[in-house]
Design an enzyme around this catalytic site. Structure first.
Site, mmCIF file in Angstrom:
data_model
loop_
_atom_site.group_PDB
_atom_site.id
_atom_site.type_symbol
_atom_site.label_atom_id
_atom_site.label_comp_id
_atom_site.label_asym_id
_atom_site.label_seq_id
_atom_site.Cartn_x
_atom_site.Cartn_y
_atom_site.Cartn_z
ATOM 1 N N GLU A 1 4.646 -5.449 7.348
ATOM 2 C CA GLU A 1 3.858 -4.385 7.988
ATOM 3 C C GLU A 1 4.244 -4.081 9.431
ATOM 4 O O GLU A 1 4.221 -2.920 9.846
ATOM 5 C CB GLU A 1 2.346 -4.736 7.939
ATOM 6 C CG GLU A 1 1.678 -4.408 6.614
ATOM 7 C CD GLU A 1 1.713 -5.560 5.634
ATOM 8 O OE1 GLU A 1 2.595 -6.449 5.758
ATOM 9 O OE2 GLU A 1 0.862 -5.579 4.737
ATOM 10 N N ALA B 1 0.879 -1.165 0.000
ATOM 11 C CA ALA B 1 0.000 0.000 0.000
ATOM 12 C C ALA B 1 0.918 1.217 0.000
ATOM 13 O O ALA B 1 2.087 1.124 0.393
ATOM 14 C CB ALA B 1 -0.869 -0.022 1.249
ATOM 15 N N GLU C 1 -1.037 -8.958 -0.248
ATOM 16 C CA GLU C 1 -2.444 -9.247 0.093
ATOM 17 C C GLU C 1 -3.337 -9.233 -1.147
ATOM 18 O O GLU C 1 -4.292 -10.006 -1.244
ATOM 19 C CB GLU C 1 -2.928 -8.248 1.147
ATOM 20 C CG GLU C 1 -2.262 -8.514 2.491
ATOM 21 C CD GLU C 1 -2.625 -7.502 3.551
ATOM 22 O OE1 GLU C 1 -2.434 -6.300 3.302
ATOM 23 O OE2 GLU C 1 -3.110 -7.907 4.626
ATOM 24 N N GLY D 1 0.543 -4.748 1.170
ATOM 25 C CA GLY D 1 -0.739 -4.745 0.458
ATOM 26 C C GLY D 1 -0.630 -5.404 -0.911
ATOM 27 O O GLY D 1 -1.614 -5.964 -1.415
HETATM 28 N N1 COA Z 1 4.607 3.143 -0.744
HETATM 29 C C1 COA Z 1 4.960 4.319 -1.267
HETATM 30 N N2 COA Z 1 6.046 4.481 -2.031
HETATM 31 C C2 COA Z 1 6.809 3.405 -2.258
HETATM 32 C C3 COA Z 1 6.500 2.137 -1.756
HETATM 33 C C4 COA Z 1 5.337 2.026 -0.955
HETATM 34 N N3 COA Z 1 4.940 0.882 -0.450
HETATM 35 N N4 COA Z 1 7.441 1.263 -2.155
HETATM 36 C C5 COA Z 1 8.305 1.961 -2.912
HETATM 37 N N5 COA Z 1 7.915 3.256 -2.980
HETATM 38 C C6 COA Z 1 8.576 4.353 -3.679
HETATM 39 C C7 COA Z 1 9.822 4.844 -2.954
HETATM 40 O O1 COA Z 1 9.486 5.753 -1.941
HETATM 41 C C8 COA Z 1 10.560 5.493 -4.093
HETATM 42 O O2 COA Z 1 9.981 6.750 -4.348
HETATM 43 P P1 COA Z 1 10.931 8.040 -4.647
HETATM 44 O O3 COA Z 1 11.713 7.651 -5.873
HETATM 45 O O4 COA Z 1 9.959 9.134 -4.869
HETATM 46 O O5 COA Z 1 11.790 8.171 -3.452
HETATM 47 C C9 COA Z 1 10.219 4.600 -5.273
HETATM 48 O O6 COA Z 1 9.047 3.904 -4.926
HETATM 49 C C10 COA Z 1 11.285 3.581 -5.562
HETATM 50 O O7 COA Z 1 11.541 2.876 -4.366
HETATM 51 P P2 COA Z 1 13.021 2.431 -3.929
HETATM 52 O O8 COA Z 1 12.964 2.056 -2.499
HETATM 53 O O9 COA Z 1 13.995 3.470 -4.338
HETATM 54 O O10 COA Z 1 13.215 1.164 -4.879
HETATM 55 P P3 COA Z 1 14.139 -0.097 -4.672
HETATM 56 O O11 COA Z 1 14.032 -0.872 -5.923
HETATM 57 O O12 COA Z 1 15.478 0.298 -4.168
HETATM 58 O O13 COA Z 1 13.451 -0.931 -3.465
HETATM 59 C C11 COA Z 1 11.596 -1.960 -2.321
HETATM 60 C C12 COA Z 1 12.214 -1.562 -3.681
HETATM 61 C C13 COA Z 1 10.266 -2.578 -2.652
HETATM 62 C C14 COA Z 1 12.499 -2.962 -1.623
HETATM 63 C C15 COA Z 1 11.447 -0.717 -1.436
HETATM 64 O O14 COA Z 1 10.861 0.324 -2.193
HETATM 65 C C16 COA Z 1 10.584 -0.945 -0.226
HETATM 66 O O15 COA Z 1 11.039 -1.503 0.748
HETATM 67 N N6 COA Z 1 9.286 -0.508 -0.273
HETATM 68 C C17 COA Z 1 8.380 -0.613 0.825
HETATM 69 C C18 COA Z 1 7.941 -2.050 1.042
HETATM 70 C C19 COA Z 1 6.961 -2.160 2.199
HETATM 71 O O16 COA Z 1 7.292 -1.984 3.342
HETATM 72 N N7 COA Z 1 5.716 -2.451 1.843
HETATM 73 C C20 COA Z 1 4.672 -2.646 2.802
HETATM 74 C C21 COA Z 1 3.732 -1.503 2.754
HETATM 75 S S1 COA Z 1 2.201 -1.952 3.490
#
Ligand code: COA
Length: 256
Positions: free
Chosen positions: A128, A62, A108, A105
């Site tokens: 989460e 999410a 999910e 999310g």
């Molecule tokens: N919500 C909002 N933005 C998100 C996101 C999320 N769940 N996941 C990634 N993004 C955004 C990042 O903030 C970044 O935005 P920016 O370029 O404006 O800073 C962009 O997507 C790229 O993410 P980045 O982290 O640089 O990519 P990556 O390839 O290095 O890593 C992940 C990918 C998925 C490992 C990492 O983005 C991450 O850990 N995301 C969150 C995962 C999470 O906790 N999800 C559960 C949410 S309920």
């Protein structure tokens, strides 16, 4: 229709691609609204849905920027929960093709599908609790059904993320294929489903989704309707006539 959900008509199915690659397809309100709009269409059209994500990611969860702003009333409104429940309840099957991250999310949403196919880069799980919330949009009850309560508990309590091989071993995905082949496999499954009786497929999905206490009454009711259907008569007659034609032919060949 939202720009972050690309929808294509593929004949046997509708292909919907989460398309916010710059945010790793994070599911924001706009995507939730678009998914509801798609559900409204598929509830009427009754087509198989193939769900996937663009840019080598299914969905990284999410949208955390929006989640941070949400308060108790938003949690109770079940913004993602209701959306994923509606996808789960679509009349025809939903197939998720999971490339790269399917987290939070995003995972999910994948759990809400009927069939999941992964790619070798799949990373699926629920981080989460590390963000100070629970996996509240279906993981706590769907994941134990999918992988058993031992692994589900470990994943949800420790934030363990499964690789493609682990997801396959756990039965969370039924195949692991390169991205193009995974989409092709989903299309093959959708074509196969389209060749079956849609009423029987929908009845099967309803019985699969019914709570334990609904069984076996629901199967009997669904079967009662199908036993009276013209399509059942037609399909069974076709099968029996084909067999008797084949038997006649081999009898004649035996006489020669
Ligand atoms: N919500 C909002 N933005 C998100 C996101 C999320 N769940 N996941 C990634 N993004 C955004 C990042 O903030 C970044 O935005 P920016 O370029 O404006 O800073 C962009 O997507 C790229 O993410 P980045 O982290 O640089 O990519 P990556 O390839 O290095 O890593 C992940 C990918 C998925 C490992 C990492 O983005 C991450 O850990 N995301 C969150 C995962 C999470 O906790 N999800 C559960 C949410 S309920």
């Amino acid at each position: 229709m939202s720009e972050s959900l690309r929808i294509e008509d593929r004949g046997s199915h509708v292909l919907a691609t989460l398309d916010r690659p710059e945010k790793r397809n994070a599911i924001d309100q706009d995507l939730v609204d678009a998914l509801h709009e798609l559900c409204a269409r598929l509830e009427v059209e009754r087509r198989t849905l193939v769900l996937t994500g663009s840019g080598g990611t299914f969905a990284a969860g999410a949208d955390i920027a929006q989640l941070r702003e949400r308060r108790a009333a938003d949690a109770r409104a079940g913004i993602n929960t209701r959306c994923f429940q509606r996808i789960r309840a679509l009349p025809m099957p939903v197939i998720a093709v999971l490339d790269g991250y399917a987290l939070g999310g995003g995972a999910e949403l994948a759990y809400a599908a009927d069939i999941r196919i992964g790619t070798p880069s799949l990373k699926i799980g629920n981080p989460e609790t590390g963000l100070g919330i629970i996996a509240g949009a279906g993981a706590t009850w769907r994941l134990p059904e999918l992988v058993g309560s031992a692994l589900a508990s470990e994943m949800l309590l420790t934030g363990r993320i499964l690789t493609a091989g682990e997801a396959l071993a756990a039965g969370l995905v039924t195949a692991v294929l390169e991205p193009v082949a995974a989409l092709d496999r989903a299309a093959e499954l959708a074509a196969r489903i389209a060749s079956l009786d849609p009423a029987a497929t929908q009845a099967t999905k309803r019985t699969l989704l019914a709570p334990p206490e609904a069984h076996p009454a629901i199967e009997l009711d669904e079967q009662a309707v199908l036993f009276e259907s013209e399509e059942k008569e037609r399909r069974m007659t076709e099968f029996l006539e084909r067999r008797s034609r084949r038997a006649d032919t081999s009898e004649r060949e035996g006489e020669r």
